[in-house]
Design a protein around this motif. Sequence first.
Motif, PDB file in Angstrom:
ATOM      1  N   SER A   7      47.175   6.695  70.555  1.00 55.75           N
ATOM      2  CA  SER A   7      47.596   8.043  70.184  1.00 55.75           C
ATOM      3  C   SER A   7      47.850   8.873  71.429  1.00 55.75           C
ATOM      4  CB  SER A   7      46.527   8.719  69.334  1.00 55.75           C
ATOM      5  OG  SER A   7      45.550   9.296  70.156  1.00 55.75           O
ATOM      6  N   ARG A   8      48.731   9.852  71.283  1.00 59.08           N
ATOM      7  CA  ARG A   8      49.088  10.670  72.420  1.00 59.08           C
ATOM      8  C   ARG A   8      47.884  11.391  72.999  1.00 59.08           C
ATOM      9  NH1 ARG A   8      53.900  15.063  72.620  1.00 59.08           N
ATOM     10  NH2 ARG A   8      52.674  16.130  71.063  1.00 59.08           N
ATOM     11  N   LEU A   9      47.013  11.893  72.111  1.00 52.42           N
ATOM     12  CA  LEU A   9      45.876  12.637  72.639  1.00 52.42           C
ATOM     13  C   LEU A   9      44.955  11.717  73.429  1.00 52.42           C
ATOM     14  CD1 LEU A   9      44.860  15.634  72.515  1.00 52.42           C
ATOM     15  CD2 LEU A   9      43.001  14.687  71.190  1.00 52.42           C
ATOM     16  N   LYS A  10      44.758  10.489  72.896  1.00 52.12           N
ATOM     17  CA  LYS A  10      43.904   9.566  73.637  1.00 52.12           C
ATOM     18  C   LYS A  10      44.517   9.276  74.996  1.00 52.12           C
ATOM     19  CE  LYS A  10      41.601   7.773  69.641  1.00 52.12           C
ATOM     20  NZ  LYS A  10      42.180   7.240  68.407  1.00 52.12           N
ATOM     21  N   ARG A  20      56.115  17.000  82.887  1.00 55.41           N
ATOM     22  CA  ARG A  20      56.293  18.451  82.792  1.00 55.41           C
ATOM     23  C   ARG A  20      57.480  18.904  83.623  1.00 55.41           C
ATOM     24  NH1 ARG A  20      50.339  21.262  82.873  1.00 55.41           N
ATOM     25  NH2 ARG A  20      49.632  20.231  80.981  1.00 55.41           N
ATOM     26  N   GLN A  33      58.758  19.564  68.535  1.00 53.84           N
ATOM     27  CA  GLN A  33      57.795  18.660  67.899  1.00 53.84           C
ATOM     28  C   GLN A  33      57.677  18.960  66.410  1.00 53.84           C
ATOM     29  OE1 GLN A  33      56.161  15.973  69.268  1.00 53.84           O
ATOM     30  NE2 GLN A  33      55.267  15.559  67.268  1.00 53.84           N
ATOM     31  N   GLU A  34      57.649  20.240  66.044  1.00 55.84           N
ATOM     32  CA  GLU A  34      57.554  20.568  64.620  1.00 55.84           C
ATOM     33  C   GLU A  34      58.814  20.151  63.883  1.00 55.84           C
ATOM     34  OE1 GLU A  34      55.931  24.161  61.801  1.00 55.84           O
ATOM     35  OE2 GLU A  34      57.630  24.645  63.061  1.00 55.84           O
ATOM     36  N   ALA A  38      58.487  16.448  63.315  1.00 57.61           N
ATOM     37  CA  ALA A  38      57.488  16.153  62.282  1.00 57.61           C
ATOM     38  C   ALA A  38      58.035  16.496  60.895  1.00 57.61           C
ATOM     39  CB  ALA A  38      56.196  16.926  62.555  1.00 57.61           C
ATOM     40  N   ILE A  96      55.789   9.064  72.206  1.00 55.75           N
ATOM     41  CA  ILE A  96      54.667   9.028  71.255  1.00 55.75           C
ATOM     42  C   ILE A  96      54.623  10.239  70.331  1.00 55.75           C
ATOM     43  CG2 ILE A  96      52.871   7.419  71.899  1.00 55.75           C
ATOM     44  CD1 ILE A  96      51.910   9.134  74.055  1.00 55.75           C
ATOM     45  N   GLY A 128      53.473   9.551  66.609  1.00 50.39           N
ATOM     46  CA  GLY A 128      52.298  10.332  66.222  1.00 50.39           C
ATOM     47  C   GLY A 128      52.573  11.204  65.013  1.00 50.39           C
ATOM     48  N   ALA A 129      53.750  11.818  64.957  1.00 46.48           N
ATOM     49  CA  ALA A 129      54.102  12.646  63.801  1.00 46.48           C
ATOM     50  C   ALA A 129      54.192  11.790  62.542  1.00 46.48           C
ATOM     51  CB  ALA A 129      55.417  13.377  64.061  1.00 46.48           C
ATOM     52  N   ASP A 189      52.549   9.010  61.961  1.00 49.39           N
ATOM     53  CA  ASP A 189      51.161   8.698  61.590  1.00 49.39           C
ATOM     54  C   ASP A 189      50.520   9.836  60.808  1.00 49.39           C
ATOM     55  OD1 ASP A 189      51.265   6.298  62.842  1.00 49.39           O
ATOM     56  OD2 ASP A 189      50.124   6.891  64.613  1.00 49.39           O
ATOM     57  N   LEU A 190      50.782  11.048  61.254  1.00 52.18           N
ATOM     58  CA  LEU A 190      50.177  12.229  60.641  1.00 52.18           C
ATOM     59  C   LEU A 190      50.486  12.312  59.155  1.00 52.18           C
ATOM     60  CD1 LEU A 190      48.637  14.776  61.582  1.00 52.18           C
ATOM     61  CD2 LEU A 190      50.838  15.884  61.879  1.00 52.18           C
ATOM     62  N   PHE A 191      51.682  11.887  58.783  1.00 47.76           N
ATOM     63  CA  PHE A 191      52.093  11.962  57.379  1.00 47.76           C
ATOM     64  C   PHE A 191      52.025  10.590  56.701  1.00 47.76           C
ATOM     65  CE2 PHE A 191      54.387  15.622  59.282  1.00 47.76           C
ATOM     66  CZ  PHE A 191      53.766  16.617  58.540  1.00 47.76           C
ATOM     67  N   GLN A 247      53.808  26.979  81.324  1.00 51.61           N
ATOM     68  CA  GLN A 247      53.831  25.512  81.318  1.00 51.61           C
ATOM     69  C   GLN A 247      53.194  24.993  80.015  1.00 51.61           C
ATOM     70  OE1 GLN A 247      55.070  22.600  81.988  1.00 51.61           O
ATOM     71  NE2 GLN A 247      54.992  22.808  84.241  1.00 51.61           N
ATOM     72  N   TYR A 248      53.242  23.685  79.785  1.00 51.17           N
ATOM     73  CA  TYR A 248      52.408  23.091  78.738  1.00 51.17           C
ATOM     74  C   TYR A 248      50.950  23.416  79.045  1.00 51.17           C
ATOM     75  CZ  TYR A 248      56.371  20.254  77.144  1.00 51.17           C
ATOM     76  OH  TYR A 248      57.570  19.847  76.644  1.00 51.17           O
ATOM     77  N   ARG A 302      44.090  18.295  56.286  1.00 53.78           N
ATOM     78  CA  ARG A 302      44.495  16.931  56.639  1.00 53.78           C
ATOM     79  C   ARG A 302      43.331  16.140  57.236  1.00 53.78           C
ATOM     80  NH1 ARG A 302      45.037  12.558  57.851  1.00 53.78           N
ATOM     81  NH2 ARG A 302      46.806  11.358  58.618  1.00 53.78           N
ATOM     82  N   PHE A 351      50.453  17.027  52.741  1.00 62.55           N
ATOM     83  CA  PHE A 351      49.800  15.811  53.217  1.00 62.55           C
ATOM     84  C   PHE A 351      49.376  14.909  52.059  1.00 62.55           C
ATOM     85  CE2 PHE A 351      48.967  18.855  56.734  1.00 62.55           C
ATOM     86  CZ  PHE A 351      49.663  18.176  57.720  1.00 62.55           C
ATOM     87  N   GLU A 377      44.114  16.631  68.308  1.00 61.03           N
ATOM     88  CA  GLU A 377      45.040  15.491  68.353  1.00 61.03           C
ATOM     89  C   GLU A 377      46.155  15.664  67.327  1.00 61.03           C
ATOM     90  OE1 GLU A 377      43.427  11.573  68.138  1.00 61.03           O
ATOM     91  OE2 GLU A 377      45.431  10.710  67.962  1.00 61.03           O
ATOM     92  N   ARG A 378      45.766  15.960  66.079  1.00 59.62           N
ATOM     93  CA  ARG A 378      46.771  16.128  65.028  1.00 59.62           C
ATOM     94  C   ARG A 378      47.700  17.277  65.389  1.00 59.62           C
ATOM     95  NH1 ARG A 378      43.386  13.835  60.885  1.00 59.62           N
ATOM     96  NH2 ARG A 378      43.617  11.634  61.392  1.00 59.62           N
ATOM     97  N   SER A 387      48.644  18.231  68.233  1.00 56.17           N
ATOM     98  CA  SER A 387      49.611  17.865  69.274  1.00 56.17           C
ATOM     99  C   SER A 387      50.850  17.194  68.674  1.00 56.17           C
ATOM    100  CB  SER A 387      48.958  16.983  70.339  1.00 56.17           C
ATOM    101  OG  SER A 387      48.781  15.664  69.854  1.00 56.17           O
ATOM    102  N   PHE A 388      50.724  16.628  67.482  1.00 60.35           N
ATOM    103  CA  PHE A 388      51.873  15.999  66.826  1.00 60.35           C
ATOM    104  C   PHE A 388      52.610  16.947  65.886  1.00 60.35           C
ATOM    105  CE2 PHE A 388      49.170  12.203  67.714  1.00 60.35           C
ATOM    106  CZ  PHE A 388      49.952  11.762  68.770  1.00 60.35           C
ATOM    107  N   LEU A 389      52.054  18.123  65.680  1.00 63.90           N
ATOM    108  CA  LEU A 389      52.755  19.133  64.858  1.00 63.90           C
ATOM    109  C   LEU A 389      53.480  20.136  65.738  1.00 63.90           C
ATOM    110  CD1 LEU A 389      50.417  20.174  61.911  1.00 63.90           C
ATOM    111  CD2 LEU A 389      52.480  18.762  61.839  1.00 63.90           C
ATOM    112  N   THR A 390      52.729  20.745  66.667  1.00 68.46           N
ATOM    113  CA  THR A 390      53.310  21.843  67.451  1.00 68.46           C
ATOM    114  C   THR A 390      52.852  21.803  68.914  1.00 68.46           C
ATOM    115  OG1 THR A 390      51.477  23.295  66.849  1.00 68.46           O
ATOM    116  CG2 THR A 390      53.419  23.408  65.441  1.00 68.46           C
TER     117      THR A 390
END
Lengths: 427, 427
Positions: free
Chosen positions: A8-11, A33, A108-109, A112, A134, A138-139, A141-143, B72-73, B116, B143, B281-282, B284-287
Motif C-alpha cells: 500500500s502507498r501508505l506503507k 514532489r 486523486q479524488e 477514485a 499506487i 490503492g483507490a 482497493d478502497l472500493f 508542498q505535499y 469504511r 462503500f 492510509e485510506r 491518501s487514496f481519496l484526497t
Amino acid sequence: MSARSPPSRLKVMNFLNEVAADYPKAISFASGRPAQQFFDVDDWWEAPARFQRHYAEQMGIDTTQAGRLIMQYGRTAGLINTLIAEQLGNDDGVRCQPDQVVVTTGCQEAMALCIRALCASPEDVLLVRDPTYIGATGAADLFGVEVVPLSSAGEDDLCDELREVVTRLAANGRRARALYLIPEFDNPTGRVLTTRCRARLIELCAQTRIAVLEDNPYGMFRFEGESGPTMWTLDHEGVVIYLATYSKTLCPAVRVGCAVVPERLLGDGDGGRELVATLSERKSFLTVNASQTNQAMLGGVLLDSGGSLRRRVGPAIAFYRRNRDVLVDSLERAFGADPRCRWNVPEGGFFLTLQLPFRFLEEDLVACASRYGVIPMPMSYFSFSRANDRIVRLAFSNNDPDAISEGVNRLARFVAERKQEQADEVA
Amino acid sequence: MSARSPPSRLKVMNFLNEVAADYPKAISFASGRPAQQFFDVDDWWEAPARFQRHYAEQMGIDTTQAGRLIMQYGRTAGLINTLIAEQLGNDDGVRCQPDQVVVTTGCQEAMALCIRALCASPEDVLLVRDPTYIGATGAADLFGVEVVPLSSAGEDDLCDELREVVTRLAANGRRARALYLIPEFDNPTGRVLTTRCRARLIELCAQTRIAVLEDNPYGMFRFEGESGPTMWTLDHEGVVIYLATYSKTLCPAVRVGCAVVPERLLGDGDGGRELVATLSERKSFLTVNASQTNQAMLGGVLLDSGGSLRRRVGPAIAFYRRNRDVLVDSLERAFGADPRCRWNVPEGGFFLTLQLPFRFLEEDLVACASRYGVIPMPMSYFSFSRANDRIVRLAFSNNDPDAISEGVNRLARFVAERKQEQADEVA
C-alpha cells in the motif's frame, strides 16, 4: 494476472519516511514532489481576492456578496469549471465544455470517483500497466475493485495483451471496465506512449467498451522533442476520461483537480451527462463540493495566467531538464561501463528508471540509506510481479544538481560492492 | 429494519435546487446553510499568511521556507492537529492529543473514512437513527455498507431497540460496528440526547463493541439552557470517535474537518493508533492529505481566536436565536389552534420539525413552492420509513426574520387549503 499486489502507498510512504528520518543525511531519489522553490507563495495568498473580484463582475454583484458566496457551500461539480476548461483546452488539447468538468479535491479524488463509478459491480475490473502508480491501485482497493495488471512493456505486446485479458476476463464472467494510463512521462517508468499506440488503444477500448482514465500530471514538463496529442484529443469514440491535476504544474497544497468526461461516453449520447451526475453525487458523500477557497485560489492564478500555464512552468522545466541531464551524465559516468546497468532518458517528466544487475528490495534500500547515504525507490513498490525487482525509480524533480551527482556516486559505490559480493559468491 | 432507503442526497438536493430555480420567489426553509453575513471574507484571505508566520517560528525557519512547505505535499494526518486539538478541548470538551486527530477534507470525509474503516467486512453494519442525516447513509452506500435504522424516538426505547437490533443482527451472522449520532441539535430533528441517555448508549456500545460516531456540527449554537457534556467527554471506554467540522462555526468553503480517535479504541491499547493509521492510509487514496492551504487558512483563524471559537460565533448565535424565536412565534400564530399540528422548540441548532395533519411528500413540496411560494423540507427525504411522512424540517439558519414570518404565513395557507380538502373528502 498475478499472485501479489504492490504494497500500500501508505506503507511504502511510511517506510520511506522512516528511512529518510533515520538517515537524514541520505540523498533521496524517492520523492516525486515538485521543486518547491517555484511556488510563488505570496501570489497564492493574493489569488483568492483576485478571483473574488472576477466572480463579482461575472455575477453582477458586489465583492462582499461574491466573497460570501465563495465562502458558502457550492455546486458539487465545481465553481471554476470555465477557467479550467479554457486552460485544459489551451495546454493539453482537452477541448471541452465547462459542464463536462467535475472539479474534485485533487486528481486523486477524481481517480477514485471514476474507478468507483465505472467499476460498480463485483464483476467489474480495472486494468493498469505493471508497474503503475499506487494511487490508482490503492483507490481501487478502497472500493473493493479488482485490479488486473498488463505486464507488457512493448506497445504491440500491450495491445495484444489487452485484447487477451479482456477475452479471458469475459470467459470468467468478469468485465474490464476501465484502463488507467499515464501516457506521457509515466509514473513510475518515465515512458511515453506513441501516438500510434494511443490511437490503437482507443480503438481497442471502444470495441471492448472500456473507458480509458488518462492521467496526465507530467505532460506539461517536456524538455525537448514534440508532444504528441493527448489521448483525449485523439478520441472520437467517447472512450477517454481525462484526469487533470495542478499539483505538479502549480503546487500540491491547493488540492484541486478534475475529471473531464466525454459528451458521448462510449458512444452513448446520455452516458457523459449521466457519469457527470454520478461522479457529482458520489463526490457529495466523500467531500461535498471541492473547497471553494481553493477553487478561488486556483481561479485567481488561472485568471492571471491568460488561460495557459505554459509560461508559468517555464523556469521549473529548465530546472527539471538540467536535473535530468545531470542525472543521465552521472549515470553514464557511474554505470556506462556495465552493459547490465541500463536506464532510460525521458524527454520530460520527473522520473527515470535504472536497471541494476541484481534485485533491489527493501533490505537493499535500508543498506543503501544507512551505509551509502542514498535512497532510490525500489520498483517492486509499484509492481504486481517480480519482473521489476531489478529496477529502481530515480526522481530528479526534487534535488539540486549537486545532490543528484553525489547521490549517483553513492549509489555507484553500493552497486560496486554488491557486484563484488556477487563475484565472490561465484568464485 | 425497513423496506425503503432515503433517496440519495444529490437527488434530494437536485430536486430542491430545481424547485428553488423554478420558483425563485419562494421562501425556502430547506437549506441548512449557515448565515453567510457572518463570514469575514477579508480575514480569511489574510489568515494563511498569519499561519505561515506562526509555522516559520514554530519550525525555526524563515517565512519563505515555511510558505514553500505549506504549499508542498504534507503529512496525511494533518498539519494543524495541535491547533485543532486545543480548540476542540476548549469548546467541546474533547480533550485529546494532536496525534489522535486525523485532519480531513471536511467532516464528510472523516465520516466516510470512519464508516469504511469500521465496517470493513460484508457482515458489518452501520446503525443510524431514523430519520438521520443523509451524508451518513450516503457515505455507507458509497462503500457498500449496510445501514440499519433505529426508529425509536424516545430515549428508553432507543436503548432497548439498540440492544434488540444488535442481538437480531448477530443471530443473522452480522455485526453492528458503528452507531452514527448527532447528540446535540440533531439534523434533521433538532433533538438533544440527555446526558443520561448518552451515558447509557456509551455503556451499551462498550458492551456490544460498537463505536459511536459522534457528529457535532451544531453543538456550539446553543441559545439557552446548559450544554451537557459531549459523548466524547462522558466516554471512558474508548467507544466514541468524535467528528468535528468548521463548516457551521466558521464557513463551509474551507473544507477542513477531522476525526478524533480515542487512545484505547474499545479498550484496545493499540486500537486507536491503528485506526488513525488506517484512516490516514485510506485518506491518501481519496484526497491525499487535506489541503494545506485550507489548513493554513483555518490555522490562521484558530491562532487569532485564542484557542476557542465561542466569542467568534456570538453574533451568529444571536441571529439564529432570534430566527428560532420568530419561527416559533409564527408557528404558534399559524398552527396553535390545531392540536394535530405540533413542533419542537430546540434550544439551539439550525432546525426544528413541524408535524402536519397530513402526509407531506414530493408533490406537496411542488404545490407548496409553485402555488404558495414556500419550500419546507419533507422529512421523508431523511427517513427509512413512512412514519415520518407527516413531518417537515424547517431550517431557520439561512433566512431573515421577515422571510421566516412570511414563509410560515404562506405555509399556513397551504395547510389550511389541504385541511379544507380533507374535510371536503370526509363530507
